[in-house]
Enzyme design. Structure first.
Site, PDB file in Angstrom:
ATOM      1  N   ASP A  92      10.199  -6.766  -4.179  1.00 31.47           N
ATOM      2  CA  ASP A  92       9.077  -7.354  -3.194  1.00 31.47           C
ATOM      3  C   ASP A  92       9.204  -8.848  -3.356  1.00 31.47           C
ATOM      4  O   ASP A  92       9.469  -9.407  -4.404  1.00 31.47           O
ATOM      5  CB  ASP A  92       7.591  -6.746  -3.846  1.00 31.47           C
ATOM      6  CG  ASP A  92       6.974  -6.845  -2.746  1.00 31.47           C
ATOM      7  OD1 ASP A  92       6.217  -6.137  -2.013  1.00 31.47           O
ATOM      8  OD2 ASP A  92       6.362  -8.018  -2.116  1.00 31.47           O
ATOM      9  N   HIS A 152       0.847  -0.991   0.121  1.00 31.82           N
ATOM     10  CA  HIS A 152       0.037  -0.113   0.049  1.00 31.82           C
ATOM     11  C   HIS A 152       0.850   1.193   0.145  1.00 31.82           C
ATOM     12  O   HIS A 152       0.767   2.201  -0.780  1.00 31.82           O
ATOM     13  CB  HIS A 152      -0.754  -0.087   1.301  1.00 31.82           C
ATOM     14  CG  HIS A 152      -1.989  -0.934   1.375  1.00 31.82           C
ATOM     15  ND1 HIS A 152      -2.134  -2.220   2.062  1.00 31.82           N
ATOM     16  CD2 HIS A 152      -3.031  -1.013   0.295  1.00 31.82           C
ATOM     17  CE1 HIS A 152      -3.224  -2.806   1.814  1.00 31.82           C
ATOM     18  NE2 HIS A 152      -3.687  -2.354   0.695  1.00 31.82           N
ATOM     19  N   ILE A 153       1.880   1.653   0.876  1.00 30.53           N
ATOM     20  CA  ILE A 153       2.729   2.470   0.995  1.00 30.53           C
ATOM     21  C   ILE A 153       3.696   2.528  -0.255  1.00 30.53           C
ATOM     22  O   ILE A 153       3.760   3.348  -0.841  1.00 30.53           O
ATOM     23  CB  ILE A 153       3.511   2.739   2.252  1.00 30.53           C
ATOM     24  CG1 ILE A 153       2.353   2.473   3.386  1.00 30.53           C
ATOM     25  CG2 ILE A 153       4.298   3.761   2.207  1.00 30.53           C
ATOM     26  CD1 ILE A 153       3.046   2.462   4.861  1.00 30.53           C
ATOM     27  N   ALA A 212      10.631   3.868   7.331  1.00 34.90           N
ATOM     28  CA  ALA A 212       9.488   4.409   7.950  1.00 34.90           C
ATOM     29  C   ALA A 212       8.473   3.138   7.995  1.00 34.90           C
ATOM     30  O   ALA A 212       7.372   3.215   8.091  1.00 34.90           O
ATOM     31  CB  ALA A 212       8.762   5.240   7.234  1.00 34.90           C
ATOM     32  N   SER A 213       9.252   1.896   8.352  1.00 36.07           N
ATOM     33  CA  SER A 213       8.377   0.807   8.244  1.00 36.07           C
ATOM     34  C   SER A 213       8.307   0.235   9.923  1.00 36.07           C
ATOM     35  O   SER A 213       7.343   0.719  10.496  1.00 36.07           O
ATOM     36  CB  SER A 213       8.955  -0.330   7.518  1.00 36.07           C
ATOM     37  OG  SER A 213      10.284  -0.772   7.569  1.00 36.07           O
ATOM     38  N   HIS A 229       8.030   8.209  15.031  1.00 35.14           N
ATOM     39  CA  HIS A 229       7.213   7.586  14.659  1.00 35.14           C
ATOM     40  C   HIS A 229       5.904   8.262  14.100  1.00 35.14           C
ATOM     41  O   HIS A 229       4.731   7.994  14.640  1.00 35.14           O
ATOM     42  CB  HIS A 229       6.680   6.168  15.586  1.00 35.14           C
ATOM     43  CG  HIS A 229       6.198   5.039  14.915  1.00 35.14           C
ATOM     44  ND1 HIS A 229       6.327   3.616  15.555  1.00 35.14           N
ATOM     45  CD2 HIS A 229       5.425   5.034  13.911  1.00 35.14           C
ATOM     46  CE1 HIS A 229       5.751   2.913  14.461  1.00 35.14           C
ATOM     47  NE2 HIS A 229       5.000   3.428  13.941  1.00 35.14           N
ATOM     48  N   GLY A 272       5.146   8.942  10.727  1.00 39.33           N
ATOM     49  CA  GLY A 272       4.612   8.432   9.549  1.00 39.33           C
ATOM     50  C   GLY A 272       2.968   8.500   9.228  1.00 39.33           C
ATOM     51  O   GLY A 272       2.951   9.198   8.271  1.00 39.33           O
ATOM     52  N   GLY A 273       2.250   8.046  10.200  1.00 42.16           N
ATOM     53  CA  GLY A 273       0.865   7.962   9.811  1.00 42.16           C
ATOM     54  C   GLY A 273       0.060   9.053  10.681  1.00 42.16           C
ATOM     55  O   GLY A 273      -1.046   8.952  10.936  1.00 42.16           O
ATOM     56  N   GLU A 314      10.793   2.005  21.295  1.00 42.29           N
ATOM     57  CA  GLU A 314      10.139   3.321  21.431  1.00 42.29           C
ATOM     58  C   GLU A 314       9.362   3.683  22.530  1.00 42.29           C
ATOM     59  O   GLU A 314       8.801   2.728  23.419  1.00 42.29           O
ATOM     60  CB  GLU A 314       8.985   3.468  20.095  1.00 42.29           C
ATOM     61  CG  GLU A 314       9.723   2.744  18.726  1.00 42.29           C
ATOM     62  CD  GLU A 314       8.669   3.148  17.601  1.00 42.29           C
ATOM     63  OE1 GLU A 314       7.639   3.435  17.864  1.00 42.29           O
ATOM     64  OE2 GLU A 314       9.246   2.754  16.527  1.00 42.29           O
TER      65      GLU A 314
HETATM   66  N1  NAD Z   1       5.836   5.124  10.140  1.00 39.37           N
HETATM   67  C1  NAD Z   1       4.419   4.800  10.224  1.00 39.37           C
HETATM   68  O1  NAD Z   1       4.101   5.424  10.892  1.00 39.37           O
HETATM   69  C2  NAD Z   1       3.825   3.611   9.379  1.00 39.37           C
HETATM   70  C3  NAD Z   1       2.510   3.994   9.085  1.00 39.37           C
HETATM   71  C4  NAD Z   1       2.039   2.740   8.514  1.00 39.37           C
HETATM   72  C5  NAD Z   1       2.512   1.738   8.175  1.00 39.37           C
HETATM   73  N2  NAD Z   1       3.801   1.620   8.626  1.00 39.37           N
HETATM   74  C6  NAD Z   1       4.830   0.142   8.369  1.00 39.37           C
HETATM   75  O2  NAD Z   1       4.934   0.238   7.060  1.00 39.37           O
HETATM   76  C7  NAD Z   1       5.213  -1.097   6.788  1.00 39.37           C
HETATM   77  C8  NAD Z   1       4.325  -1.230   5.403  1.00 39.37           C
HETATM   78  O3  NAD Z   1       3.001  -0.899   5.624  1.00 39.37           O
HETATM   79  P1  NAD Z   1       2.046  -1.125   4.202  1.00 39.37           P
HETATM   80  O4  NAD Z   1       0.794  -1.125   4.403  1.00 39.37           O
HETATM   81  O5  NAD Z   1       2.837  -0.648   2.905  1.00 39.37           O
HETATM   82  O6  NAD Z   1       2.206  -2.797   4.156  1.00 39.37           O
HETATM   83  P2  NAD Z   1       1.581  -3.760   2.860  1.00 39.37           P
HETATM   84  O7  NAD Z   1       1.086  -5.048   3.509  1.00 39.37           O
HETATM   85  O8  NAD Z   1       0.708  -3.435   2.207  1.00 39.37           O
HETATM   86  O9  NAD Z   1       3.030  -4.252   1.880  1.00 39.37           O
HETATM   87  C9  NAD Z   1       4.234  -4.649   2.462  1.00 39.37           C
HETATM   88  C10 NAD Z   1       4.809  -5.270   1.241  1.00 39.37           C
HETATM   89  O10 NAD Z   1       6.170  -5.736   1.672  1.00 39.37           O
HETATM   90  C11 NAD Z   1       6.404  -6.907   0.892  1.00 39.37           C
HETATM   91  N3  NAD Z   1       7.194  -7.980   1.578  1.00 39.37           N
HETATM   92  C12 NAD Z   1       7.112  -8.783   2.653  1.00 39.37           C
HETATM   93  N4  NAD Z   1       8.303  -9.316   3.060  1.00 39.37           N
HETATM   94  C13 NAD Z   1       9.088  -8.807   2.129  1.00 39.37           C
HETATM   95  C14 NAD Z   1      10.613  -9.054   2.097  1.00 39.37           C
HETATM   96  N5  NAD Z   1      11.180  -9.946   3.114  1.00 39.37           N
HETATM   97  N6  NAD Z   1      11.123  -8.350   1.178  1.00 39.37           N
HETATM   98  C15 NAD Z   1      10.360  -7.521   0.152  1.00 39.37           C
HETATM   99  N7  NAD Z   1       9.307  -7.191   0.196  1.00 39.37           N
HETATM  100  C16 NAD Z   1       8.606  -7.923   1.311  1.00 39.37           C
HETATM  101  C17 NAD Z   1       4.935  -7.506   0.724  1.00 39.37           C
HETATM  102  O11 NAD Z   1       4.767  -8.565  -0.182  1.00 39.37           O
HETATM  103  C18 NAD Z   1       3.938  -6.529   0.426  1.00 39.37           C
HETATM  104  O12 NAD Z   1       3.879  -6.415  -0.785  1.00 39.37           O
HETATM  105  C19 NAD Z   1       4.486  -2.007   7.759  1.00 39.37           C
HETATM  106  O13 NAD Z   1       5.820  -2.498   8.274  1.00 39.37           O
HETATM  107  C20 NAD Z   1       3.704  -1.069   8.449  1.00 39.37           C
HETATM  108  O14 NAD Z   1       3.675  -1.293   9.690  1.00 39.37           O
HETATM  109  C21 NAD Z   1       4.429   2.471   9.308  1.00 39.37           C
HETATM  110  O1  2HG Z   2      -0.140   5.380  14.977  1.00 38.05           O
HETATM  111  C1  2HG Z   2       0.934   4.301  15.291  1.00 38.05           C
HETATM  112  O2  2HG Z   2       0.992   4.050  16.558  1.00 38.05           O
HETATM  113  C2  2HG Z   2       1.540   3.390  14.079  1.00 38.05           C
HETATM  114  C3  2HG Z   2       1.533   4.169  12.833  1.00 38.05           C
HETATM  115  C4  2HG Z   2       1.832   3.010  11.861  1.00 38.05           C
HETATM  116  O3  2HG Z   2       3.280   2.297  12.401  1.00 38.05           O
HETATM  117  C5  2HG Z   2       1.124   1.970  11.529  1.00 38.05           C
HETATM  118  O4  2HG Z   2       1.286   0.754  11.695  1.00 38.05           O
HETATM  119  O5  2HG Z   2      -0.002   2.264  11.065  1.00 38.05           O
END
Ligand code: NAD
Ligand code: 2HG
Length: 453
Positions: free
Chosen positions: A212, A192-193, A269-270, A331, A333-334, A300
């Site tokens: 991916d 998604h991101i 930012a994962s 943290h 990002g969202g 954190e």
């Molecule tokens: N910083 C923030 O505030 C914040 C906000 C939202 C999400 N996140 C984090 O961002 C990350 C991604 O979120 P998303 O919604 O895009 O997830 P998503 O599930 O939509 O996408 C993740 C992708 O990673 C791929 N993947 C899994 N393992 C892999 C590997 N070993 N190598 C390569 N690709 C791999 C999957 O196939 C998938 O396409 C998550 O860890 C989520 O928790 C952080």
């Molecule tokens: O809001 C949070 O604490 C987490 C945000 C982000 O890492 C998520 O997984 O959506």
């Protein structure tokens, strides 16, 4: 939750008032019967980590009892609080481990008001009959926009210039400051991101490659590469968007930094486990990596406050803070108004639909089962929600118990060791309900039973 734990199964309103129907809005339509788990006023919800007010409003409109905290809670306090509640809402800081969940005797459902669900022991929760919901993409755009800002900030050393100005230093330089146009962005994880970011980056003139583990359709002119190494060798900016799993732990460490272009930039930012931060520090000190932006860390703080990002929490903190061209964010990002408000509505609606109707669509650890609503005139109908171990013979036993009534509709599905059956049965006398419940509770492979009516 079982009906016996919260009072008499007979203490139920079966005909919703107009005001109730007006309140629930999208959750139950006007022409259908609103199912309620006995009295909704008995339902207790614990909300931690400043979950958005949109969620609180939805729960309060349902008549649920809501206990709200701005922060996460220490383990011992959480264990006390969780004993009593039917639902808990958290974000990324609260760790719901098996140690904590084993005290949650009434817990029906967990809402992660975020994307990540790695903070919850999903397997334990599933086996205990607790459905976990999240918000899979309501903050994706916010993260993608933050990363775009970070790419430019790193390329132009904006963080350093700003810190210098704040301390009275005028330092007008162009050396090692770049446009991002024509540069290559390497996205690891094109979900998604990652895919949203890909579109934004291309619109700013970047070339996008991504890696991916699954084959995913390329958006715009982006290209999927076959290996992580391939991406690392070609990208000027490497950004990580994968989930926290055993496979992604330290996905970028010493060998991966060595494989990158000289002067490349790194963004994470994962999740904090995905990058080996001490190895990143070494690569930056050696001049291999020209800048980094980190939003997530292995450990954190549970709340906001001064002095919390320290060596005590993460042994590398001071050294990391001493480096130039490193953007550190807590943290966020969202963390936008748009994302938090949308997440509040989305997750609170999922929890409410599960509590009130048994509908588990969108659960991340649990069979996804849904039945269409009952009509308003189906007064003597009961909805049976039966969570059980996924072994042969259970359905035969359950349908035998239900067989004195007309089974209007039934849907069952399984996920791993856990199965979930929903059935609407009609011609049920109020006096039959207790006996039905007790018979289902006594079946050998039962995990949890609820009857809604
Ligand atoms: N910083 C923030 O505030 C914040 C906000 C939202 C999400 N996140 C984090 O961002 C990350 C991604 O979120 P998303 O919604 O895009 O997830 P998503 O599930 O939509 O996408 C993740 C992708 O990673 C791929 N993947 C899994 N393992 C892999 C590997 N070993 N190598 C390569 N690709 C791999 C999957 O196939 C998938 O396409 C998550 O860890 C989520 O928790 C952080
Ligand atoms: O809001 C949070 O604490 C987490 C945000 C982000 O890492 C998520 O997984 O959506």
């Amino acid at each position: 939750m079982s009906i016996s734990e919260s009072g008499s199964p007979h203490a139920v309103s079966t005909s919703p008032t107009q005001s109730y129907l007006a309140q629930v809005g999208g959750i139950s339509s006007k022409t259908t019967k609103a199912l309620k788990p006995f009295s909704t006023g008995d339902i207790k919800i614990l909300l931690l980590e400043n979950v958005n007010s949109t969620a609180i409003n939805i729960f309060k409109n349902q008549g649920y009892q809501v206990e709200f905290y701005k922060t996460s809670l220490p383990e011992d306090e959480l264990i006390e609080k969780i004993k009593d509640v039917h639902a808990i809402g958290i974000r990324s800081k609260t760790k719901l481990t098996s140690k904590i969940l084993q005290h949650a005797k009434n817990l029906v459902t967990i809402g992660c008001f975020c994307i990540g669900t790695n903070q919850v022991d999903l397997e334990y929760a599933g086996k205990a009959g607790i459905a976990v919901f999240n918000s899979p993409f309501s903050n994706s755009r916010s993260v993608a926009e933050l990363v775009i800002a970070e790419i430019i900030t790193l390329a132009r050393q904006l963080g350093d210039r700003s810190i210098e100005m704040h301390t009275g230093t005028w330092n007008k330089v162009s050396a090692k400051c770049w446009e991002i146009r024509g540069k290559t962005l390497g996205i690891v994880g094109y979900g998604h991101i990652g895919s949203q970011l890909s579109v934004l980056a291309e619109s700013m003139g970047m070339n996008v490659i991504y890696y991916d583990v699954t084959m995913i359709m390329a958006l715009g002119n982006s290209k999927q590469v076959e290996t992580l190494d391939d991406l690392l060798q070609r990208a000027d900016f490497v950004t990580l968007h994968v989930p926290a799993t055993a496979e992604t732990k330290n996905l970028l460490s010493t060998p991966q930094f060595a494989a990158m272009k000289d002067g490349a930039y790194v963004i994470n930012a994962s999740r904090g486990t995905v990058i080996d931060i001490p190895a990143l520090i070494e690569a930056m000190k050696a001049g291999k990596i020209a800048g980094a932006a980190l939003d997530v860390y292995p450990h954190e703080p549970a709340k906001n406050g001064e002095g919390l990002f320290s060596n005590q929490l993460n042994g590398f903190a001071e050294e990391l803070c001493s480096l130039r061209n490193v953007i550190l964010t807590p943290h966020i990002g969202g963390s936008t108004e748009e994302a938090q408000s949308a997440i509040g509505i989305e997750v609170a609606t999922s929890l409410t639909k599960y509590i009130n109707e048994g509908n588990s669509l969108g659960a991340v650890n649990f069979p996804e089962v849904s039945l269409r609503d009952l009509d308003l005139d189906q007064e003597n109908s009961v909805r049976v929600l039966y969570i059980h171990q996924n072994v042969p013979g259970v359905l035969k036993t359950v349908n035998n118990i239900l067989s004195n009534h007309n089974i209007e509709k039934q849907f069952t599905d399984s996920r791993g060791d856990v199965a979930y059956l929903m059935a609407d049965i009609s011609e049920v006398d109020q006096t039959d309900i207790k006996s039905l419940y007790e018979q289902l509770e006594q079946t050998p492979y039962k995990i949890a039973t609820r009857l809604l009516y």
